[in-house]
Motif scaffolding. Structure first.
Motif, short mmCIF file in Angstrom:
data_model
loop_
_atom_site.label_atom_id
_atom_site.label_comp_id
_atom_site.label_asym_id
_atom_site.label_seq_id
_atom_site.Cartn_x
_atom_site.Cartn_y
_atom_site.Cartn_z
N CYS A 107 2.86 7.35 8.85
CA CYS A 107 3.03 7.42 7.56
C CYS A 107 4.35 7.94 7.31
O CYS A 107 5.27 7.62 6.36
CB CYS A 107 1.75 7.86 6.89
N ALA A 108 4.31 8.98 7.88
CA ALA A 108 5.70 9.90 7.67
C ALA A 108 6.87 9.07 7.91
O ALA A 108 8.12 8.95 7.13
CB ALA A 108 5.74 11.10 8.37
N LEU A 109 6.81 8.14 9.03
CA LEU A 109 8.00 7.32 9.40
C LEU A 109 8.18 6.22 8.50
O LEU A 109 9.45 5.79 8.14
CB LEU A 109 7.98 6.75 10.85
N PHE A 110 7.05 5.65 7.98
CA PHE A 110 7.43 4.56 7.08
C PHE A 110 7.15 4.74 5.47
O PHE A 110 7.19 4.01 4.74
CB PHE A 110 6.46 3.34 7.47
N GLY A 111 7.07 6.18 5.38
CA GLY A 111 7.27 6.64 3.82
C GLY A 111 5.88 6.28 3.13
O GLY A 111 5.99 6.10 1.95
N LEU A 112 4.81 6.46 3.80
CA LEU A 112 3.48 6.44 3.12
C LEU A 112 2.84 7.56 3.11
O LEU A 112 3.08 8.69 4.00
CB LEU A 112 2.58 5.46 3.86
N ARG A 113 2.03 7.89 1.97
CA ARG A 113 1.20 8.97 1.77
C ARG A 113 -0.15 8.99 2.93
O ARG A 113 -0.47 8.02 3.08
CB ARG A 113 0.61 9.45 0.66
N ILE A 153 0.90 -1.21 0.03
CA ILE A 153 0.01 0.14 -0.12
C ILE A 153 0.80 1.31 0.09
O ILE A 153 1.87 1.35 0.66
CB ILE A 153 -0.98 0.11 1.16
N ARG A 154 0.53 2.52 -0.67
CA ARG A 154 1.22 3.41 -0.99
C ARG A 154 0.52 4.80 0.07
O ARG A 154 1.35 5.63 0.23
CB ARG A 154 1.48 4.05 -2.53
N GLU A 155 -0.71 4.71 0.22
CA GLU A 155 -1.50 5.59 0.87
C GLU A 155 -2.35 5.19 1.91
O GLU A 155 -3.38 4.39 1.40
CB GLU A 155 -2.14 6.66 -0.13
#
Length: 459
Positions: A137-143, A117-119
């Motif tokens: 999400c910021a920590l794991f690179g997700l939108r 998943i990306r977002e």
């Protein structure tokens, strides 16, 4: 205290003694089937009778930035309320989200990223969950995309600013971006149900996106068990005795996190404390609700879950207890309430904020209004009792978050302008009139449903 981060989450599922009622899919309830976009590991954590689940290394590393969280005996608060027994506070507000919500947000972001998943998209009431998911999400690179209840965002605009600082897109709900937000108010139920429904609809229509929720799901309650597990170790270090555990309840993750590890421990041979869920009197699902199948959001596209509910279509009175203003309790919390394993009490926002004021004044910690409900209940249990319940040796209460973005509510308290709007009895009855009682065939009605709402108290 020298307590360390637990190596694993602890599930209560092996100790319930009976299976939870199965969900009803829209197909079995008379609609069409629905696809669930959920990582397999979260599914397994929700259904398997496995007691311990190892915390993944990346999640544990993130936890160590703010865990273990502090626990102390609140002697100043005890004196202020006239407590007859010790009151111990477990404080979850010392992280970027300002609440316990980060415990499951980090775990979910980890599992969703592994699933491709990306977002992540969500709905939030008070904003604690939206902030926690944005941070994870910021920590794991997700939108991250958050639909926040309009009245809450208006009262707490800096919640929205903080989410945006963390990279999230924030929308006031109703947003106008979704079909459901354009429906007439009488067709979309309460405000938090709508915000969640908008997130469900948006995620379903965008490739690479998934809906994420932080309170009522069984896996989110599992992730919160770090709270109770740490508290057990910290109390043992102090040779502290408690016989009552209190947490506030929106859908149930905070209460489940602090209380259910004690239930699991008692099933393994320990003493079981009195486990008390403190809810808002404006959304009294556990004290005035019915045990029935209901939808979890305004779209009605997901499975119907067995829950204590005041009806997803009930328009909950406005209050500062935004994080507690959900119509139903988590299915595992509801099942335990139905079997008598947990108790519940309702608290007005005036009493909640007054308890928060006393904690601020005498302990130097400003709690969120939601946490004030647990503090008010703890004060009652530690003094003269509440709803026939009383602590005999000591109370453990979870302060689930800080109140630095809720100072407008405290200003109303200090200025004498804070009010309470009681739920409307006929409206409550109307909101549950079409629900299927748990244990009945789909579409069935049951005379016991109205009796429960009329008395307002479940035995």
């Amino acid at each position: 205290m020298t307590a360390v981060l637990p190596p694993a989450w602890r599930s209560v599922l092996p100790h319930l003694g009976r299976p939870m009622p199965p969900d009803l899919t829209p197909e079995s309830a008379g609609g069409s089937a629905v696809q669930v976009n959920l990582p397999l590991e979260l599914v397994r954590q929700s259904v398997l009778d496995r007691e311990y689940w190892e915390i993944p290394g990346e999640v544990a590393d993130a936890y160590r930035r703010f865990r273990p969280t502090p626990l102390w005996r609140a002697t100043g608060f005890e004196r202020a309320v006239g407590a007859r027994v010790p009151v111990y506070v477990k404080y979850e507000g010392g992280n970027i989200s300002g609440s316990h919500k980060l415990n499951t947000a980090l775990a979910q972001a980890y599992y969703y990223k592994r699933a491709g998943i990306r977002e992540l998209v969500t709905g939030t009431g008070a904003g604690q969950w939206g902030t926690a998911l944005a941070a994870a999400c910021a920590l794991f690179g997700l939108r991250c995309r958050v639909f926040m209840v309009e009245s809450s965002l208006r009262r707490k605009p800096y919640r929205g600013v903080l989410m945006r600082m963390l990279g999230a897109e924030v929308h006031s709900s109703p947003s106008g971006l979704t079909k459901i937000s354009g429906k007439p108010a009488e067709q979309i139920g309460n405000s938090l149900s709508l915000a969640i429904g908008e997130a469900v609809e948006y995620a379903a229509g965008h490739e690479g996106a998934a809906f994420s929720i932080g309170s009522g799901e069984t896996y989110s309650i599992l992730h919160q068990s770090v709270i109770g597990l740490e508290a057990q170790a910290q109390l043992a270090e102090e040779d502290a005795e408690i016989d009552t555990v209190v947490g506030c309840v929106g859908a149930g993750s905070n209460f489940g996190g602090i209380a259910l590890p004690f239930f699991a421990e008692s099933a393994a041979g320990g003493e079981r404390p009195l486990l008390v869920a403190a809810e808002s009197s404006t959304a009294p699902k556990l004290t005035r609700g019915v045990y029935a199948y209901d939808k979890t959001d305004a779209t009605g596209s997901g499975p119907l879950e067995a829950m204590y509910t005041i009806g997803s279509d009930y328009r909950i009175p406005d209050a500062h207890s935004a994080g507690l203003r959900f119509h139903g309790a988590a299915k595992v919390i509801s099942a335990m309430r139905h079997s008598g394993d947990i108790a519940a009490t309702a608290v007005t926002q005036n009493d909640a904020l007054e308890a928060g004021r006393l904690l601020t004044l005498h302990e130097g910690v400003l709690p969120a209004p939601e946490s004030g409900h647990a503090l008010a209940a703890a004060a009652r249990l530690a003094t003269d009792g509440a709803d026939g319940m009383r602590a005999r040796r000591g109370v453990l209460v979870c302060v689930s978050g800080h109140g630095y973005l809720d100072l407008a509510a405290y200003e109303q308290l200090l200025d004498g302008e804070l009010g309470d709007e009681a739920p409307d009895g006929p409206a409550l009855l109307a909101a549950v009139s079409g629900l299927t009682p748990v244990g009945a065939e789909p579409g069935a009605t049951g005379p016991g449903r109205t009796a429960l709402l009329t008395t307002g108290v479940r035995p």
